[in-house]
Design an enzyme around this catalytic site. Structure first.
Site, PDB file in Angstrom:
ATOM      1  N   GLY A  13       0.802  -1.208   0.000  1.00  0.00           N
ATOM      2  CA  GLY A  13       0.000   0.000   0.000  1.00  0.00           C
ATOM      3  C   GLY A  13       0.841   1.266   0.000  1.00  0.00           C
ATOM      4  N   ASP A 129       4.730  -1.976  14.097  1.00  0.00           N
ATOM      5  CA  ASP A 129       4.323  -2.800  12.952  1.00  0.00           C
ATOM      6  C   ASP A 129       5.248  -4.003  12.792  1.00  0.00           C
ATOM      7  OD1 ASP A 129       2.476  -3.367  10.995  1.00  0.00           O
ATOM      8  OD2 ASP A 129       3.441  -2.155   9.444  1.00  0.00           O
TER       9      ASP A 129
END
Length: 304
Positions: A13, A129
């Site tokens: 993304g 993350d």
């Protein structure tokens, strides 16, 4: 540098990663971000955080480009790509499974890299993350933490930080990151993500399996906790020898401690490293994960 973007290493993304070569012949990975406001923020975030680091288990940022709308990050090249492809082994080419010694080496390296981010830097860095996709492997399978787009800098003397919105990846993000009313967000949120990744490394599958044949197997931590109690092989459909099973059990116990629901029940990364280095007999059995699917009845709950 990329020979007209000839070799694509990956895409997400955020944008696309290409293989490049510097004028001195050194290979690099070139991450080109899409032109969005969010990626502008992640670009600044990544440069600000990773430029403060220097550790064998943190990927090295060699340079960046900020020209007009172009946002480009230049990293050291990691020949074995991401950990993800070795865990789930999906793709056109056949990928051999990692040996348990290498699985342990990767686990320890990531733990040491996270401990450095939390305690070794002048400014504490929370990654937010940690997942297999963001762990890169060099030619010797030395792991390096990458992708600091969601990272947050905070003073070392502050244990709880404020967040305006949830961040991270579903399945790896700690409960308090998804809902800050649940508990305070801190370095223990990275510990949760590390633990979930550790369990995936042991089981060789994603932590949420929507195609599971039994509801008890949909939530993977619940499934693997049950198998640990029953002294059953921790990797489905793949028998392992006793020495390997000892490594698998140790990683599972540590992983289950890391994903405890409440942050204060999780170990620090320093404690995680100590636990990884300990013998299996010195590790206490962790409680069953609080958030789990309904279970089927099982017989046997302890090992002789």
């Amino acid at each position: 540098m990329t020979t007209n973007f000839k070799v694509k290493l990956g895409q997400g993304g955020f944008g696309t990663v290409y293989q490049g070569k510097l004028s001195n012949g050194i290979l690099v990975a070139i991450k080109m971000l899409n032109e969005t406001k969010k990626n502008d923020e992640e670009f600044i975030n990544e440069v600000a955080s990773i430029s403060r680091t220097s550790h064998v288990n943190i990927v090295t940022l060699l340079g960046f480009c900020l020209e007009g709308r172009k946002r480009v990050l230049i990293y050291e090249f990691m020949s074995n790509g991401s950990l993800e492809k070795f865990i789930f082994r999906k793709g056109p080419e056949s990928i051999a499974p990692l040996s348990w010694d290498i699985v342990f080496q990767i686990s320890m390296g990531v733990a040491q890299g996270l401990e450095y981010l939390h305690k070794g830097c002048k400014t504490r860095i929370l990654h937010f993350d940690i997942k297999p996709h963001n762990i890169l492997l060099d030619e010797k399978f030395c792991p390096k933490i990458s992708d600091f787009g969601l990272a947050k800098l905070c003073p070392r003397n502050e244990s709880i930080i404020s967040m305006s919105e949830a961040r991270g990846t579903m399945g790896y993000a700690a409960p308090e990151v998804l809902n800050t009313h649940f508990a305070g967000v801190s370095h223990k949120s990275d510990v949760y993500s590390f633990g979930m990744m550790l369990l995936e490394m042991v089981g060789g599958r994603k932590n949420i399996n929507g195609e599971a044949s039994h509801t008890s197997e949909i939530y993977f931590p619940n499934w693997i906790h049950k198998r640990l109690q029953m002294c059953t092989d921790l990797r489905q459909y793949e028998g392992i020898v006793p020495e390997e099973n000892e490594i698998a059990k140790r990683l599972t116990i540590v992983g289950l401690w890391c994903i405890q629901t409440f942050p204060y029940d999780r170990p620090t990364m320093r404690r995680v490293i100590d636990m990884l280095e300990s013998s299996i007999n010195s590790l206490e059995m962790p409680p069953k994960p609080l958030f789990s699917s309904p279970t089927r009845s099982v017989s046997g709950s302890s090992c002789s």
